[in-house]
Each structure stands twice: as structure tokens, then as C-alpha cells.
Design a protein around this motif. Structure first.
Motif, short mmCIF file in Angstrom:
data_model
loop_
_atom_site.label_atom_id
_atom_site.label_comp_id
_atom_site.label_asym_id
_atom_site.label_seq_id
_atom_site.Cartn_x
_atom_site.Cartn_y
_atom_site.Cartn_z
N PHE A 21 0.80 -1.22 0.00
CA PHE A 21 0.00 0.00 0.00
C PHE A 21 0.84 1.28 0.00
CE2 PHE A 21 -2.64 -3.17 2.39
CZ PHE A 21 -3.54 -3.39 1.36
N GLU A 22 2.16 1.13 0.09
CA GLU A 22 3.03 2.30 0.13
C GLU A 22 3.16 2.93 -1.26
OE1 GLU A 22 4.30 3.64 2.89
OE2 GLU A 22 3.22 2.11 3.99
N SER A 23 3.18 4.25 -1.32
CA SER A 23 3.27 4.96 -2.60
C SER A 23 4.71 5.26 -3.00
CB SER A 23 2.48 6.27 -2.52
OG SER A 23 2.97 7.10 -1.47
N HIS A 91 0.95 -6.95 7.88
CA HIS A 91 1.63 -5.80 8.49
C HIS A 91 1.56 -4.57 7.59
CE1 HIS A 91 3.24 -6.08 12.45
NE2 HIS A 91 4.38 -5.48 12.20
N SER A 92 1.29 -4.78 6.32
CA SER A 92 1.18 -3.66 5.39
C SER A 92 0.02 -2.75 5.76
CB SER A 92 0.99 -4.17 3.96
OG SER A 92 2.13 -4.88 3.52
N LEU A 96 3.64 -0.82 7.82
CA LEU A 96 4.91 -1.43 8.21
C LEU A 96 5.27 -2.49 7.18
CD1 LEU A 96 4.31 -1.78 12.05
CD2 LEU A 96 5.83 -0.13 10.91
N SER A 97 6.52 -2.86 7.15
CA SER A 97 6.98 -3.84 6.17
C SER A 97 6.65 -5.26 6.59
CB SER A 97 8.50 -3.71 5.99
OG SER A 97 8.98 -4.76 5.17
#
Length: 360
Positions: A21-23, A91-92, A96-97
Motif C-alpha cells: 500500500f506504500e506509494s 503488516h502492510s 509497516l513492512s
């Protein structure tokens, strides 16, 4: 700059990739200096635990391949660090990774027992066995200090509510004083996961879980205390630990396990890359062969989420595993892992707190 993959002692993941979900994405470039750093000079990631106030603790599912409809997980993330853990991608959701963060940045639901009591007291609540540890291990090392799993068991025992437990940590023996009385009322069943007897392999696959021989001792302790206990050979990773299936079942039967189950490796979302990375570091000569067999189990892909096949796989290798498991179970008179019927008729909803205490 992101770190290059590196095996950390006592940790399963070798890197900390961004969640799905990180951009923003980081890409590491080798400038020639990275390899000059000695292993002992690399800082080892420490475990950090953040207290979380849960709003609800009982989750529900209708998955046809699961034997339970209700579950409860005292912790987010798991210090055991099993590289194969299908829960890593969760964890996403915390930004978090699924890599090192999953096993080092943990969340502890410190109010779990209080919230559980409130949920069980609702007039609309329908009793059904609750599985503890469906996502992360309820007896991971931090439970020794936080004791959240034990607090949950105390509530369940007080209410005569049935539950099942899945763990790969011998710490479960600590709670025999609660589990044994529950077992006498057919309120609990414990499953201990043992997927290999190779301590060297286990130290890399599941670095902070109890050693395989210690888990077998836990099975014996549970059985001798009268607690119904089963063994889960999970996950089976082809060409890596599948050779131990028969031996695990034999030793678990000797220790007192009464039923058994197994699953094959599952690699959802970010776990695909993390596991491939682990193979290149710890089993480079077998990496291609392992992934070839994994893909055969999943219809040519790294992972197939189909409910009908995701736990057992498909194809010739899956059929071979199933045959080996069935033959060995018959030899040791094992029942299926979901065989025991827990008693839901004893449930008594917890009483709401009263200023007059327990006088009436």
C-alpha cells in the motif's frame, strides 16, 4: 537507500521491503562499499512492542477450508520470524513492512481480556469455539512478559467457553493449570506446529520459535496433563522439509498427539519476494528446484488463493504428499485435525461489573 538483503542472526527476513500500500519505493544500488561491512558490524534489529487498545478482538470468517468460524489474535506481528508466515502481508495495513518490521515491530493488544469479556457478554453473542493463533502465534516470546494470551484463557475458562490454540512455542506449557481443567470439560484443544526435525533448518526458517524437539516435549506435556493435542506439519515446503513428514508424525504420535494435519507453503502478496530472497541466501543451490515445485502446487504460479487448493496444493506432487500423509496417519492411528467436538453447551456469559460485586 534501502539495505541489501542480509541474513541477520535470530531473524527470518533479510530485508524490509515496502508494503503493497506504500506509494514510495526505495531501490538499492551497490556502490562497492556495501560488501565491505563485516557481519558483526551490522546492527541487529531489536524487537519493539507497541501497546494497542483494541476495539474488538473476535474476528469471524466463512472460509470453507478453515475448521473454525471465530478467531482471536493477541498480537500483531510475530517475533518467531518464520520466513514462510502467510500473515506477514497483514503488516502492510499498519504501514509497516512484511519483512523485518513484521518480526521486530509488534503490537500487543493489552486490553484484549477486557474487550473479550464485553463481547462475550453481548445478548446477541452466539457461542462457537474461538481459535487463538490463527494469524500470529499467541505464545511468541513476548507473551512471557505481556501474558495477554493467558488473560484471555482466564476469561474463557471462567465462562466455560471452548477454544482451540495453534502454536509452535513450548511456552504453552506455562498455562497447563488453566488448560487441563478446561480439557476435562471438553473446552480446549491444542495444535502444535512441527514441520521439520532438522534444528539447523528450523533455526533459519523459524529462528525464534522453540526448537522442534522442544515442541515435541510440549506435545508430551500437554497429553500427559489430559489436554487433547494434535500436530500440524505446516507448512510443507517441497525439497526443503517435506522429507521429514513421516518422522514428525511418528514422533508426535509417540509423544501423545491424537490427531494430525498439514498444509503446503502459501506465498500471498509480498511473501513471494521475501521467500525467494530467503532461498537465495540460505539454500541457493536448491532455490530454483524449490520454486519449481511450489509453482507445480499452485497451477504454475507462486501462489493460488483458490479455497479448494490453497492449503493442500494441486498436481502430482500434491497427490504424493496427500498419499504419504494418509498412509502415515493410518499407521499411527491419527484422527483428522478437526475431529474433536468441543462442548458449547457449558457457556455462561460473563457478568457485567457491579458495584455490589459478586454478592448475588
Amino acid at each position: 537507500m534501502a539495505d541489501f538483503p542480509h541474513a541477520f542472526k535470530g531473524r527470518g527476513a533479510a530485508s524490509n521491503p515496502e508494503g503493497r500500500f506504500e506509494s514510495i519505493r526505495h531501490h538499492a544500488e551497490d556502490d562497492g562499499w556495501q560488501h565491505a561491512v563485516l557481519d558483526e558490524e551490522r546492527p541487529r534489529p531489536r524487537t519493539e512492542v507497541t501497546e494497542e487498545q483494541a476495539r474488538s478482538v473476535i474476528t469471524r470468517n466463512d472460509s470453507p477450508d478453515l475448521s473454525f468460524t471465530q478467531a482471536m489474535n493477541p498480537y500483531r506481528g510475530c517475533e518467531h520470524g518464520c520466513i514462510y508466515c502467510f500473515a506477514r502481508p497483514s503488516h502492510s495495513y499498519l504501514n509497516l513492512s512484511p519483512g523485518l518490521d513484521f518480526e521486530t515491530k509488534l503490537r500487543a493488544k493489552s486490553n484484549l481480556a477486557e474487550v473479550l469479556r464485553a463481547e462475550l457478554a453481548k445478548p446477541s453473542y452466539v457461542v462457537d469455539p474461538i481459535n487463538i493463533g490463527s494469524n500470529t502465534d499467541p505464545y511468541q516470546p513476548i507473551e512471557k512478559k505481556w501474558r495477554i494470551t493467558r488473560a484471555a484463557l482466564e476469561v474463557l475458562a471462567e465462562c466455560h467457553h471452548p477454544c482451540t490454540i495453534v502454536t509452535k512455542n513450548a511456552l504453552v506449557e506455562r498455562d497447563l493449570d488453566i488448560l487441563a481443567p478446561m480439557a476435562r470439560e471438553r473446552l480446549v484443544q491444542v495444535f502444535v506446529s512441527v514441520n521439520s526435525l532438522d534444528n539447523h533448518l528450523a533455526a533459519k526458517l523459524e529462528p525464534r520459535a522453540s526448537a522442534p524437539h522442544r515442541r515435541l516435549k510440549a506435545i508430551r506435556a500437554l497429553a500427559e496433563a489430559g489436554v487433547p493435542v494434535g500436530v500440524l506439519v505446516a507448512p510443507i515446503i517441497p525439497a526443503l522439509n517435506d522429507r521429514d513428514m513421516e518422522a514428525v508424525l511418528e514422533q508426535a504420535a509417540d509423544a501423545g498427539a491424537s490427531c494430525a494435519g498439514y498444509t503446503v507453503l502459501r506465498l500471498p502478496y509480498e511473501l513471494k519476494a521475501l521467500f525467494r530472497e530467503w532461498l537465495e541466501l540460505h539454500a541457493p543451490q536448491r532455490a530454483v528446484h524449490v520454486m519449481s515445485l511450489v509453482q507445480q502446487l499452485n497451477g504454475g504460479r507462486d501462489y493460488d488463493s483458490n479455497f479448494a487448493t490453497r492449503m493442500r496444493g494441486q498436481g502430482v506432487f500434491a497427490q504424493l504428499l496427500r498419499r504419504r500423509f494418509d498412509v502415515t496417519c493410518r499407521r499411527h492411528n491419527f484422527g483428522r485435525a478437526r475431529e474433536l467436538q468441543l462442548d458449547t453447551s457449558r457457556f455462561v456469559p460473563p457478568r457485567k461489573p457491579s458495584p455490589q460485586g459478586e454478592l448475588f
